[in-house]
Design an enzyme around this catalytic site. Sequence first.
Site, PDB file in Angstrom:
ATOM      1  N   CYS A   1      34.113 -59.812 -30.988  1.00  0.00           N
ATOM      2  CA  CYS A   1      34.261 -58.278 -30.902  1.00  0.00           C
ATOM      3  C   CYS A   1      33.019 -57.544 -31.435  1.00  0.00           C
ATOM      4  O   CYS A   1      32.835 -56.267 -31.140  1.00  0.00           O
ATOM      5  CB  CYS A   1      35.300 -57.797 -31.474  1.00  0.00           C
ATOM      6  SG  CYS A   1      35.326 -58.019 -33.236  1.00  0.00           S
TER       7      CYS A   1
ATOM      8  N   ASP B   1      45.495 -65.547 -42.670  1.00  0.00           N
ATOM      9  CA  ASP B   1      44.586 -64.187 -42.879  1.00  0.00           C
ATOM     10  C   ASP B   1      44.345 -64.116 -44.166  1.00  0.00           C
ATOM     11  O   ASP B   1      45.033 -64.648 -45.127  1.00  0.00           O
ATOM     12  CB  ASP B   1      45.391 -63.087 -42.323  1.00  0.00           C
ATOM     13  CG  ASP B   1      44.459 -61.895 -42.033  1.00  0.00           C
ATOM     14  OD1 ASP B   1      44.211 -61.900 -40.631  1.00  0.00           O
ATOM     15  OD2 ASP B   1      43.953 -61.067 -42.791  1.00  0.00           O
TER      16      ASP B   1
ATOM     17  N   ASP C   1      39.286 -65.645 -33.885  1.00  0.00           N
ATOM     18  CA  ASP C   1      39.282 -64.117 -33.570  1.00  0.00           C
ATOM     19  C   ASP C   1      38.780 -63.372 -34.806  1.00  0.00           C
ATOM     20  O   ASP C   1      39.553 -62.629 -35.231  1.00  0.00           O
ATOM     21  CB  ASP C   1      40.774 -63.577 -33.108  1.00  0.00           C
ATOM     22  CG  ASP C   1      40.530 -62.122 -32.560  1.00  0.00           C
ATOM     23  OD1 ASP C   1      39.461 -61.759 -32.308  1.00  0.00           O
ATOM     24  OD2 ASP C   1      41.661 -61.394 -32.534  1.00  0.00           O
TER      25      ASP C   1
ATOM     26  N   ARG D   1      45.587 -62.736 -25.626  1.00  0.00           N
ATOM     27  CA  ARG D   1      46.576 -63.208 -26.231  1.00  0.00           C
ATOM     28  C   ARG D   1      47.638 -63.937 -25.038  1.00  0.00           C
ATOM     29  O   ARG D   1      48.142 -64.995 -25.164  1.00  0.00           O
ATOM     30  CB  ARG D   1      47.557 -62.355 -26.933  1.00  0.00           C
ATOM     31  CG  ARG D   1      46.870 -61.677 -28.246  1.00  0.00           C
ATOM     32  CD  ARG D   1      47.805 -61.031 -29.132  1.00  0.00           C
ATOM     33  NE  ARG D   1      47.929 -59.477 -28.734  1.00  0.00           N
ATOM     34  CZ  ARG D   1      47.155 -58.654 -29.128  1.00  0.00           C
ATOM     35  NH1 ARG D   1      46.414 -58.761 -30.143  1.00  0.00           N
ATOM     36  NH2 ARG D   1      47.415 -57.425 -28.716  1.00  0.00           N
TER      37      ARG D   1
ATOM     38  N   PHE E   1      42.382 -65.833 -38.707  1.00  0.00           N
ATOM     39  CA  PHE E   1      42.288 -64.150 -38.455  1.00  0.00           C
ATOM     40  C   PHE E   1      43.481 -63.548 -37.815  1.00  0.00           C
ATOM     41  O   PHE E   1      43.346 -63.009 -36.710  1.00  0.00           O
ATOM     42  CB  PHE E   1      41.076 -63.845 -37.938  1.00  0.00           C
ATOM     43  CG  PHE E   1      39.909 -64.509 -38.625  1.00  0.00           C
ATOM     44  CD1 PHE E   1      39.271 -63.868 -39.853  1.00  0.00           C
ATOM     45  CD2 PHE E   1      39.229 -65.536 -37.950  1.00  0.00           C
ATOM     46  CE1 PHE E   1      38.084 -64.624 -40.297  1.00  0.00           C
ATOM     47  CE2 PHE E   1      38.074 -66.202 -38.398  1.00  0.00           C
ATOM     48  CZ  PHE E   1      37.600 -65.712 -39.694  1.00  0.00           C
TER      49      PHE E   1
END
Length: 395
Positions: free
Chosen positions: A339, A249, A299, A211, A227
């Site tokens: 991730c 989102d 993300d 970030r 996201f």
Amino acid sequence: MVASVYLVKGREKSVLRRHPWIFSRGIQRVEGKPSLGETVDVFDHQGKWLARGAFSPNSQIRVRIWTFEDEAIDTAFFVKRINDAQALRNSIIARDGLTGYRLIAAESDGLPGITIDRYDNFLVCQLLSAGAEAQKDALVEALKTCFPDCNIYERSDVAVRKKEGLKLRTGVLHGEAPSDHVLIEENGIKIGVDIAGGHKTGFYLDQRDSRQAAVKYVDGKRVLNCFCYTGGFGLYALKGNAAEVINVDVSQPALDRAKQNAETNGFDLSRAQFLNADVFKLLRDYRDAGELFDVVIMDPPKFAESKAQLTGACRGYKDINMLAMQILKPGGTLLTYSCSGLMDQNLFQKIIADAALDAHRKVMFTERFAQAADHPVDSAYPEGFYLKGFACTVV
Ligand code: SAH
């Protein structure tokens, strides 16, 4: 008497390299009848003592090693591990002005199955293995010793516990229950965290460094933050003087919190939008409508939980990254992350390359990202490196 686990000949190699997992197929025999999470001694096939760990009768990872020394697994052991982990993070905490950080990153901090995040004066524990569960009282005692002013809360509501034969559990372990808005700070940005109701332990601490790295790309730019969860990259984009930030989102509570976080920081809300939409659909709509952005942040949640899901996950990553490239202005920036631990950095780079071909765009990798510094990777446990990302210029 402590139960004993004897390894198949040759299977001691990974233990000697200090990897903390022993798989069921590596075990020749077990002496004694260890219960769920009980401490066992590990020996090679000739009876040489190697390590001490926790027995997981229901898991393919049959033993998770606590220590390679001859020491008791008790409160004092956990105090030592926690103090070591805190010492490793002190300079990061001071440098980035953190009141929220990962204190214990499980295997990487020598505590398999145990994740502990700190949010102000709350310690939030996620206990994922039978051994972690069996040592809960000792762990809580140790946390009380190391952090006498902190409350302790459990967020062990994670599906992998079932593989270990454990039920899901949440609740207070010590002190007070958290409010739904515990305020933390990172890099000068304030973030409200819902410890009991948020994702994971409440916040995605692992993306902090990425970030911060994103700030330099956004000045005066039109940014799409896909996201967004509770603001995350979008808050940094506002701090970095983005002209416009569209945060997307599917979770309305997350979007409400994102807006509230932008307000708490005193950012100009006329520069921000908070959009409840499915990213996959929205990107297609934007592409078909000819909407263009200077910066797209991608993300997504973990797409691959198991090896069986990896092929599908690759398709998902390729799809959203291709769409992101298609809505970028020439020379725009794609900040993209994965991730999924099962997807290594090389594979992720290949997927971005495939997406570039399908999008008919030339893509240049300019920067590489990893999980934040309070999520270290022990060289003996490379699996600890799970979060990777790229900054790309999309020509
Ligand atoms: N970037 C965030 C963390 C993202 S976590 C940060 O820095 O804090 C992933 C988020 O994706 C979650 O908030 C989840 O609600 C959201 N999500 C999952 N599937 C989605 C979809 N199809 N469309 C939009 N959002 C989605």
